[in-house]
Design a protein around this motif. Structure first.
Motif, PDB file in Angstrom:
ATOM      1  N   GLY A  28       0.799  -1.220   0.000  1.00 44.99           N
ATOM      2  CA  GLY A  28       0.000   0.000   0.000  1.00 44.99           C
ATOM      3  C   GLY A  28       0.828   1.265   0.000  1.00 44.99           C
ATOM      4  N   GLY A  29       1.841   1.311   0.890  1.00 45.15           N
ATOM      5  CA  GLY A  29       2.683   2.504   0.971  1.00 45.15           C
ATOM      6  C   GLY A  29       3.468   2.743  -0.296  1.00 45.15           C
ATOM      7  N   GLN A  30       3.978   1.671  -0.910  1.00 45.99           N
ATOM      8  CA  GLN A  30       4.787   1.790  -2.114  1.00 45.99           C
ATOM      9  C   GLN A  30       3.945   2.148  -3.335  1.00 45.99           C
ATOM     10  OE1 GLN A  30       8.202   1.552  -2.296  1.00 45.99           O
ATOM     11  NE2 GLN A  30       8.173   1.401  -0.080  1.00 45.99           N
ATOM     12  N   MET A  31       2.663   1.776  -3.310  1.00 48.01           N
ATOM     13  CA  MET A  31       1.803   2.028  -4.463  1.00 48.01           C
ATOM     14  C   MET A  31       0.976   3.304  -4.320  1.00 48.01           C
ATOM     15  SD  MET A  31       0.439  -1.738  -5.558  1.00 48.01           S
ATOM     16  CE  MET A  31       1.247  -2.552  -6.937  1.00 48.01           C
ATOM     17  N   GLY A  32       1.253   4.068  -3.283  1.00 44.71           N
ATOM     18  CA  GLY A  32       0.558   5.337  -3.117  1.00 44.71           C
ATOM     19  C   GLY A  32      -0.813   5.231  -2.472  1.00 44.71           C
ATOM     20  N   VAL A  33      -1.143   4.034  -1.965  1.00 44.43           N
ATOM     21  CA  VAL A  33      -2.440   3.838  -1.311  1.00 44.43           C
ATOM     22  C   VAL A  33      -2.361   4.250   0.156  1.00 44.43           C
ATOM     23  CG1 VAL A  33      -4.155   2.076  -0.649  1.00 44.43           C
ATOM     24  CG2 VAL A  33      -3.066   1.979  -2.889  1.00 44.43           C
ATOM     25  N   GLY A  34      -1.153   4.170   0.728  1.00 41.55           N
ATOM     26  CA  GLY A  34      -0.979   4.427   2.153  1.00 41.55           C
ATOM     27  C   GLY A  34      -1.088   3.127   2.926  1.00 41.55           C
TER      28      GLY A  34
END
Length: 403
Positions: free
Chosen positions: A361-367
């Motif tokens: 999530g963090g790496q894909m911009g989702v948080g």
């Protein structure tokens, strides 16, 4: 009104999260001490599970950062999806709405007690946390932090609850829940997922196994290939986004030399190799596959299977047959080949010249994420804040009847 149906304002939810940030920071030593007890009681034979269990200052900082990121995100509840007025005069508005009560069952990782709860709560869901017994002490302290944050802001601690259930009790709860359940998310291996699917009576969103594949195309840049394979395999073996299988196109230039170079690099990094009969002829000292079951296996270890394929079509077919539907990679400098591969591989995330470790999530911009979903209903990939809502239709009439 039941707690799981009460809509909270964005302001009060963010106040709870603000309190939680301060409380976790204050209780840092208590969390670390509790985690030491869990680690001392744990059998280290399962290195991947042990790695997930560890909490240190950096992990606590990550928990705090996850809360801050969710706090900063827009409230996902009550957002208009569509708004139409029909010829009849009926006005129909579709808006996002909370699921209600979400249960998450997970193994080992105490940070899930923070990340799962913060996401579910900000999306106005009540959350039931069923952590593994190996993280009990850590989870109890983190639950106390949540309860303090909730009560400090005038809310019931029932919004976030840790379930103290043995396996048989969990099974009975899934079959005959003593409170309303709207969604269950199991985070763990095949056995846990099967256990939940076999016993649950409500919707289950599968956070599936990894068993991730990487295909080295005939037009691959070898320097990129080595770099990506090493990162995807060795960066974090306990991650569901770690690499398990490498398929090498036999038509790549200097094929045998490159296979031997890959072996040398991975052996130097202490990665155990398993090979098919074709690669076994090039690397005769490596263990050859003895059972086809290994193709379905997620290793969660410094272990990698390397096999030969004739072309991209064969690789795509193998990935769609054996993988966990999580992440797959093609290494190639041919953009059209990459496009075909990415369109035809049936995974939650498909990559061109990049490591599977980015499925996060963090790496894909989702948080912050609740899990990586390998299901197709209602969402696939990282389950972030925006994915923890369902929808509801609001229909406004003026004495309308259907004729």
């Amino acid at each position: 009104m039941p707690i799981d149906m009460k809509l909270l304002s964005s302001e009060i939810k963010n106040q709870v999260l603000n309190s939680m940030i301060s409380i976790i920071d204050r209780e840092r030593n208590a969390v670390l001490d509790a985690n030491k007890k869990d680690l001392q009681a744990f059998n280290r034979e399962d290195q991947a599970l042990y790695d997930r269990l560890v909490v240190n200052d950096a992990k606590i900082n990550s928990m705090i950062q996850a809360i801050k990121e969710v706090q900063a995100q827009e409230d996902p509840v009550g957002k208009e999806i569509s708004d139409v007025t029909l010829d009849s005069g009926l006005k129909i508005t579709n808006k996002t709405a909370p699921f209600g009560t979400i249960m998450i069952i997970y193994e080992s990782r105490p940070d899930v007690t923070i990340e799962a709860a913060v996401l579910a709560f900000k999306a106005n869901n009540k959350i039931l946390l069923k952590g593994g017994k190996e993280a009990l002490n850590s989870n109890i302290v983190l639950e106390k932090c949540w309860h303090e944050a909730l009560e400090e802001n005038g809310l019931s601690k029932d919004w976030i609850k840790l379930l103290h259930l043995k396996r048989e009790e969990t099974q009975e709860f899934l079959k005959n829940p003593t409170e309303k359940l709207d969604l269950i998310v199991p985070r763990g291996g095949e056995r846990l997922i099967k256990f939940v699917k076999d016993n649950a009576t409500c919707a289950v969103l599968i956070s599936g196994r990894g068993n991730n594949f990487l295909y080295v195309g005939k037009d691959a840049d070898w320097e990129k290939t080595i770099k990506v394979i090493v990162n995807a395999k060795t960066d974090k073996i306990s991650g569901c986004n770690a690499l398990d299988k490498v398929l090498i196109d036999k038509n790549i230039p200097n094929y045998q030399d490159k296979v031997k170079e890959l072996q040398a690099v991975l052996t130097n990094l202490k990665v155990e190799l398993v090979v098919d009969e074709h690669i076994g002829k090039i690397l005769p000292k490596e263990n050859v596959i003895t059972s086809q079951d290994i193709w379905y296996e997620e290793f969660l270890a410094m272990k990698l299977l390397i096999a030969e394929v004739d072309n991209a079509t064969t690789a795509i077919d193998m990935i769609n047959n054996y993988s966990g539907g999580h992440s797959a990679v093609i290494l190639t400098e041919d953009i059209e080949s990459a496009k075909v591969f990415m369109e035809q591989v049936d995974n939650a995330a498909v990559y061109h010249n990049a490591s599977t470790r980015f499925t996060d999530g963090g790496q894909m911009g989702v948080g912050a994420e609740l899990a990586i979903s390998t299901d197709k209903l209602h969402h696939r990939g990282p389950l972030g804040l925006k994915q923890l809502v369902t929808n509801k239709y609001y229909v406004f009439g003026d004495g309308h009847v259907r004729v």
